[in-house]
Motif scaffolding. Structure first.
Motif, PDB file in Angstrom:
ATOM      1  N   GLN A 256      -5.807   0.320  10.418  1.00  0.00           N
ATOM      2  CA  GLN A 256      -4.362   0.173  10.387  1.00  0.00           C
ATOM      3  C   GLN A 256      -3.835  -0.378  11.708  1.00  0.00           C
ATOM      4  O   GLN A 256      -4.430  -0.171  12.767  1.00  0.00           O
ATOM      5  CB  GLN A 256      -3.677   1.527  10.136  1.00  0.00           C
ATOM      6  CG  GLN A 256      -3.987   2.153   8.787  1.00  0.00           C
ATOM      7  CD  GLN A 256      -3.490   3.592   8.715  1.00  0.00           C
ATOM      8  OE1 GLN A 256      -4.218   4.513   9.061  1.00  0.00           O
ATOM      9  NE2 GLN A 256      -2.263   3.789   8.261  1.00  0.00           N
TER      10      GLN A 256
ATOM     11  N   GLN B  64     -13.391   4.763   4.968  1.00  0.00           N
ATOM     12  CA  GLN B  64     -12.675   4.434   6.197  1.00  0.00           C
ATOM     13  C   GLN B  64     -11.422   3.631   5.902  1.00  0.00           C
ATOM     14  O   GLN B  64     -11.289   3.017   4.836  1.00  0.00           O
ATOM     15  CB  GLN B  64     -13.589   3.632   7.128  1.00  0.00           C
ATOM     16  CG  GLN B  64     -14.819   4.385   7.585  1.00  0.00           C
ATOM     17  CD  GLN B  64     -15.714   3.552   8.482  1.00  0.00           C
ATOM     18  OE1 GLN B  64     -15.392   2.416   8.861  1.00  0.00           O
ATOM     19  NE2 GLN B  64     -16.867   4.114   8.853  1.00  0.00           N
ATOM     20  N   MET B  65     -10.479   3.653   6.862  1.00  0.00           N
ATOM     21  CA  MET B  65      -9.282   2.827   6.771  1.00  0.00           C
ATOM     22  C   MET B  65      -8.974   2.272   8.148  1.00  0.00           C
ATOM     23  O   MET B  65      -9.263   2.909   9.173  1.00  0.00           O
ATOM     24  CB  MET B  65      -8.101   3.630   6.243  1.00  0.00           C
ATOM     25  CG  MET B  65      -7.528   4.628   7.232  1.00  0.00           C
ATOM     26  SD  MET B  65      -6.643   5.960   6.441  1.00  0.00           S
ATOM     27  CE  MET B  65      -8.036   6.944   5.847  1.00  0.00           C
TER      28      MET B  65
ATOM     29  N   ASP C  91       0.825  -1.206   0.000  1.00  0.00           N
ATOM     30  CA  ASP C  91       0.000   0.000   0.000  1.00  0.00           C
ATOM     31  C   ASP C  91       0.861   1.259   0.000  1.00  0.00           C
ATOM     32  O   ASP C  91       0.618   2.192  -0.764  1.00  0.00           O
ATOM     33  CB  ASP C  91      -0.904   0.007   1.236  1.00  0.00           C
ATOM     34  CG  ASP C  91      -1.840   1.200   1.279  1.00  0.00           C
ATOM     35  OD1 ASP C  91      -2.934   1.116   0.693  1.00  0.00           O
ATOM     36  OD2 ASP C  91      -1.470   2.227   1.882  1.00  0.00           O
TER      37      ASP C  91
ATOM     38  N   LEU D 187      -1.441  -4.119   2.163  1.00  0.00           N
ATOM     39  CA  LEU D 187      -2.895  -4.018   2.089  1.00  0.00           C
ATOM     40  C   LEU D 187      -3.511  -5.394   2.282  1.00  0.00           C
ATOM     41  O   LEU D 187      -3.078  -6.382   1.681  1.00  0.00           O
ATOM     42  CB  LEU D 187      -3.304  -3.446   0.733  1.00  0.00           C
ATOM     43  CG  LEU D 187      -4.793  -3.128   0.545  1.00  0.00           C
ATOM     44  CD1 LEU D 187      -5.197  -1.947   1.413  1.00  0.00           C
ATOM     45  CD2 LEU D 187      -5.078  -2.823  -0.928  1.00  0.00           C
TER      46      LEU D 187
ATOM     47  N   ILE E 192      -2.851  -2.619   6.580  1.00  0.00           N
ATOM     48  CA  ILE E 192      -3.866  -1.593   6.342  1.00  0.00           C
ATOM     49  C   ILE E 192      -4.993  -2.196   5.522  1.00  0.00           C
ATOM     50  O   ILE E 192      -4.762  -3.014   4.622  1.00  0.00           O
ATOM     51  CB  ILE E 192      -3.250  -0.351   5.641  1.00  0.00           C
ATOM     52  CG1 ILE E 192      -4.290   0.758   5.473  1.00  0.00           C
ATOM     53  CG2 ILE E 192      -2.598  -0.712   4.317  1.00  0.00           C
ATOM     54  CD1 ILE E 192      -3.684   2.104   5.069  1.00  0.00           C
ATOM     55  N   ASP E 193      -6.206  -1.811   5.864  1.00  0.00           N
ATOM     56  CA  ASP E 193      -7.412  -2.291   5.183  1.00  0.00           C
ATOM     57  C   ASP E 193      -8.218  -1.050   4.812  1.00  0.00           C
ATOM     58  O   ASP E 193      -8.675  -0.310   5.691  1.00  0.00           O
ATOM     59  CB  ASP E 193      -8.198  -3.199   6.144  1.00  0.00           C
ATOM     60  CG  ASP E 193      -9.417  -3.842   5.501  1.00  0.00           C
ATOM     61  OD1 ASP E 193      -9.746  -3.499   4.346  1.00  0.00           O
ATOM     62  OD2 ASP E 193     -10.053  -4.670   6.179  1.00  0.00           O
ATOM     63  N   ARG E 194      -8.382  -0.813   3.525  1.00  0.00           N
ATOM     64  CA  ARG E 194      -9.058   0.402   3.055  1.00  0.00           C
ATOM     65  C   ARG E 194     -10.509   0.084   2.659  1.00  0.00           C
ATOM     66  O   ARG E 194     -10.746  -0.739   1.782  1.00  0.00           O
ATOM     67  CB  ARG E 194      -8.305   1.003   1.868  1.00  0.00           C
ATOM     68  CG  ARG E 194      -6.926   1.538   2.231  1.00  0.00           C
ATOM     69  CD  ARG E 194      -6.277   2.264   1.046  1.00  0.00           C
ATOM     70  NE  ARG E 194      -4.962   2.795   1.403  1.00  0.00           N
ATOM     71  CZ  ARG E 194      -4.777   3.986   1.961  1.00  0.00           C
ATOM     72  NH1 ARG E 194      -5.811   4.769   2.210  1.00  0.00           N
ATOM     73  NH2 ARG E 194      -3.548   4.409   2.255  1.00  0.00           N
ATOM     74  N   HIS E 195     -11.423   0.764   3.307  1.00  0.00           N
ATOM     75  CA  HIS E 195     -12.839   0.668   2.955  1.00  0.00           C
ATOM     76  C   HIS E 195     -13.219   1.952   2.211  1.00  0.00           C
ATOM     77  O   HIS E 195     -13.967   2.778   2.719  1.00  0.00           O
ATOM     78  CB  HIS E 195     -13.683   0.484   4.205  1.00  0.00           C
ATOM     79  CG  HIS E 195     -13.536  -0.859   4.850  1.00  0.00           C
ATOM     80  ND1 HIS E 195     -14.565  -1.475   5.534  1.00  0.00           N
ATOM     81  CD2 HIS E 195     -12.489  -1.718   4.917  1.00  0.00           C
ATOM     82  CE1 HIS E 195     -14.146  -2.645   5.995  1.00  0.00           C
ATOM     83  NE2 HIS E 195     -12.886  -2.805   5.634  1.00  0.00           N
TER      84      HIS E 195
ATOM     85  N   ALA F  11     -11.226   4.494   1.541  1.00  0.00           N
ATOM     86  CA  ALA F  11     -10.283   5.588   1.811  1.00  0.00           C
ATOM     87  C   ALA F  11      -9.134   5.556   0.820  1.00  0.00           C
ATOM     88  O   ALA F  11      -8.589   4.495   0.515  1.00  0.00           O
ATOM     89  CB  ALA F  11      -9.748   5.486   3.232  1.00  0.00           C
ATOM     90  N   ARG F  12      -8.746   6.735   0.339  1.00  0.00           N
ATOM     91  CA  ARG F  12      -7.665   6.828  -0.641  1.00  0.00           C
ATOM     92  C   ARG F  12      -6.395   7.424  -0.064  1.00  0.00           C
ATOM     93  O   ARG F  12      -5.315   7.259  -0.633  1.00  0.00           O
ATOM     94  CB  ARG F  12      -8.119   7.694  -1.822  1.00  0.00           C
ATOM     95  CG  ARG F  12      -9.354   7.181  -2.542  1.00  0.00           C
ATOM     96  CD  ARG F  12      -9.722   8.134  -3.674  1.00  0.00           C
ATOM     97  NE  ARG F  12     -11.027   7.827  -4.255  1.00  0.00           N
ATOM     98  CZ  ARG F  12     -11.617   8.558  -5.186  1.00  0.00           C
ATOM     99  NH1 ARG F  12     -11.007   9.647  -5.652  1.00  0.00           N
ATOM    100  NH2 ARG F  12     -12.800   8.231  -5.646  1.00  0.00           N
TER     101      ARG F  12
ATOM    102  N   ARG G 298     -10.873   7.931   8.850  1.00  0.00           N
ATOM    103  CA  ARG G 298     -11.583   8.113   7.591  1.00  0.00           C
ATOM    104  C   ARG G 298     -11.023   9.309   6.853  1.00  0.00           C
ATOM    105  O   ARG G 298     -10.364  10.188   7.431  1.00  0.00           O
ATOM    106  CB  ARG G 298     -13.082   8.317   7.844  1.00  0.00           C
ATOM    107  CG  ARG G 298     -13.439   9.605   8.559  1.00  0.00           C
ATOM    108  CD  ARG G 298     -14.941   9.877   8.476  1.00  0.00           C
ATOM    109  NE  ARG G 298     -15.724   8.977   9.313  1.00  0.00           N
ATOM    110  CZ  ARG G 298     -16.574   8.075   8.832  1.00  0.00           C
ATOM    111  NH1 ARG G 298     -16.742   7.957   7.518  1.00  0.00           N
ATOM    112  NH2 ARG G 298     -17.272   7.318   9.644  1.00  0.00           N
TER     113      ARG G 298
END
Length: 363
Positions: free
Chosen positions: A319, A316-317, A174, A259, A336-339, A341-342, A311
Motif C-alpha cells: 500500500q 501479503q498486501m 478496493d 487496486l 493497493i496491491d493484494r497478494h 490478502a483479504r 500480511r
C-alpha cells in the motif's frame, strides 16, 4: 431486523463513485494526465441533466463521475461550498435497485430518490438513492443490456473510450476510508449493519505519535464493498483526522483506494507523471525481514518508492498513499496491491498514517 430482506438487497460491488467538484473539466484533465483515466462520456443540460456539467471517467473496472453545478443552488455547488471537492455519492451495484431501496428504507434508511429507469435501445439502468453518512449519498444501480451504456439518456458516451483497457494500471476500487466525528463510529457501523447488512471484518486502535484514532472495517456480504471508518480519540493530541473533520466540515470520504496488479510499476509510472506519494523512512525497511519474513516483492524495490507491506492470514498486501492535491488537504488517493490478502494487516495502517503525518508537516 429483516435479514431476508438484506439478502435480497444483494449489494454486489461499487458500481461507481461521484465526486462533486468546482470544475469537472479541469478535474477530469488532471486525473487523466496523472492517473491514466480516460473520458468515457459527458453529461449536462444538453443530455437531460439540467444545471450541471458531468464528466464520466473510466479505467479498468473503475467508473468515476465528476459533477459541477452550474448555479449556486445545485447540490454539487452546495457540497463544494461546504466541503470542497470530494466524494458525494457512492453507488452500489445490485441485482434490483427497487428491492434494495425498499429494503433499505424498511430497515431505517432515509429515502432520497425513488427508483428511476434510464434506458435506450441498448440498455436499461435503474437507480435509486438513500442517505448515507454526513452529506454522502448511497445510490443503488441495476444494469441490464449493453455494458457500453452508463446512464442512457443522461450520459453521452465517447466511442472507443474503452480501447487500451488491457494496459490500465488501476483495476477497481478496493475500499474507501471514511472519517466521522468522535462518538459517531459505533452508530455509523450500526447503520451499515442494520440498513445494508454489512459486517465488521477488522478493527484497530491506531497510534501515530501522540495522536490516536479508532478504525473499524465494514464489508458487504458479497465482499465487493469495503469501508474503513475512522474516528479521532479526543483524549489524545489533535491530529490529521481532526484536521480532516475541521477542513471538510464534517464526516466524509478521506480517501479512495484503487487496486493495482503491479504496485511498483504503477508508482513508478504515476510518479513520472507528477503524482507525489507519502514518504517512508528507510529504517522501516531495515526491519521488514524480521517482522514479516520473505516478501513477494523485493525490499529493495519497495524502499526507494516508499511502498509499505503487510500480511493477513491469506497473504501479503502492498500500500501507499498519494499526496493530496486538494486545496483543503482533505481528500486523497491510495494504491493497493493484494497478494492473497483479504483484509488489512496490523502494521500498515499506522505506518500509512504516519507517512501522511510527515506529508502534512511538510506543507
Amino acid at each position: 431486523m429483516n435479514l431476508k430482506g438484506k439478502e435480497s438487497m444483494n449489494i454486489l460491488d461499487i458500481d461507481h463513485i461521484e465526486l462533486y467538484v468546482g470544475d469537472a473539466i479541469a478535474a477530469a484533465q488532471s486525473l487523466c494526465a496523472a492517473y491514466g483515466f480516460r473520458v468515457y462520456g459527458h453529461g449536462g443540460p444538453e443530455t437531460g441533466l439540467p444545471g450541471q456539467r458531468t464528466v464520466l471517467l473510466g479505467q479498468g473496472d473503475i467508473r468515476m463521475l465528476l459533477t459541477s453545478g452550474l448555479h449556486k443552488d445545485h447540490p454539487a455547488s452546495q457540497f463544494v461550498a461546504k466541503h470542497g471537492d470530494g466524494v458525494a455519492v457512492t453507488a452500489f451495484g445490485t441485482e434490483s435497485a427497487a428491492i434494495a431501496y425498499t429494503e433499505a428504507v424498511a430497515a431505517g434508511g432515509s429515502g432520497i430518490h425513488l427508483p428511476r429507469s434510464w434506458e435506450n435501445d441498448e440498455a436499461c439502468v435503474v437507480t435509486a438513492e438513500v442517505a448515507g453518512f454526513g452529506d454522502v449519498i448511497y445510490r443503488f444501480v441495476e444494469r441490464s443490456g449493453s455494458d457500453a451504456q452508463f446512464q442512457p439518456g443522461a450520459i453521452e458516451m465517447e466511442p472507443g473510450a474503452a480501447a487500451g483497457a488491457d494496459d490500465d494500471l488501476l483495476r477497481m476500487i478496493d475500499h474507501a476510508a471514511v472519517c466521522v466525528p468522535a462518538g459517531e463510529l459505533d452508530s455509523t457501523i450500526a447503520f451499515h449493519e442494520q440498513v445494508f447488512g454489512f459486517t465488521v471484518t477488522f478493527q484497530e486502535y491506531i497510534e501515530v505519535g501522540e495522536q490516536g484514532m479508532m478504525s473499524k472495517v465494514v464489508q458487504s456480504p458479497s465482499g465487493g464493498v469495503t469501508f474503513t471508518i475512522i474516528q479521532p480519540d479526543l483524549s489524545r493530541r489533535a491530529g490529521q483526522i481532526d484536521d480532516f473533520l475541521s477542513w471538510h466540515d464534517g464526516a466524509g470520504v478521506q480517501h479512495v483506494a484503487f487496486l493495482t496488479k503491479d504496485i511498483v510499476h504503477a508508482v513508478r509510472t504515476l510518479g513520472d507523471r507528477g503524482v507525489g506519494f507519502a514518504l517512508t523512512p528507510s529504517s522501516y525497511y531495515d526491519v521488514l525481514a524480521s517482522r514479516l519474513g520473505a516478501t513477494d516483492i523485493a525490499v529493495e524495490a519497495l524502499r526507494p518508492l516508499g511502498i509499505l507491506v503487510d500480511r493477513d492470514h491469506w497473504g501479503q498486501m502492498y500500500q501507499i498513499f498519494a499526496k493530496s492535491t486538494h486545496i483543503r488537504r482533505t481528500y486523497f488517493l491510495e494504491l493497493i496491491d493484494r497478494h492473497g490478502a483479504r483484509t488489512f494487516g496490523t502494521s500498515n495502517i499506522p505506518a500509512l498514517y504516519a507517512a501522511k503525518e510527515r506529508e502534512l508537516a511538510e506543507i
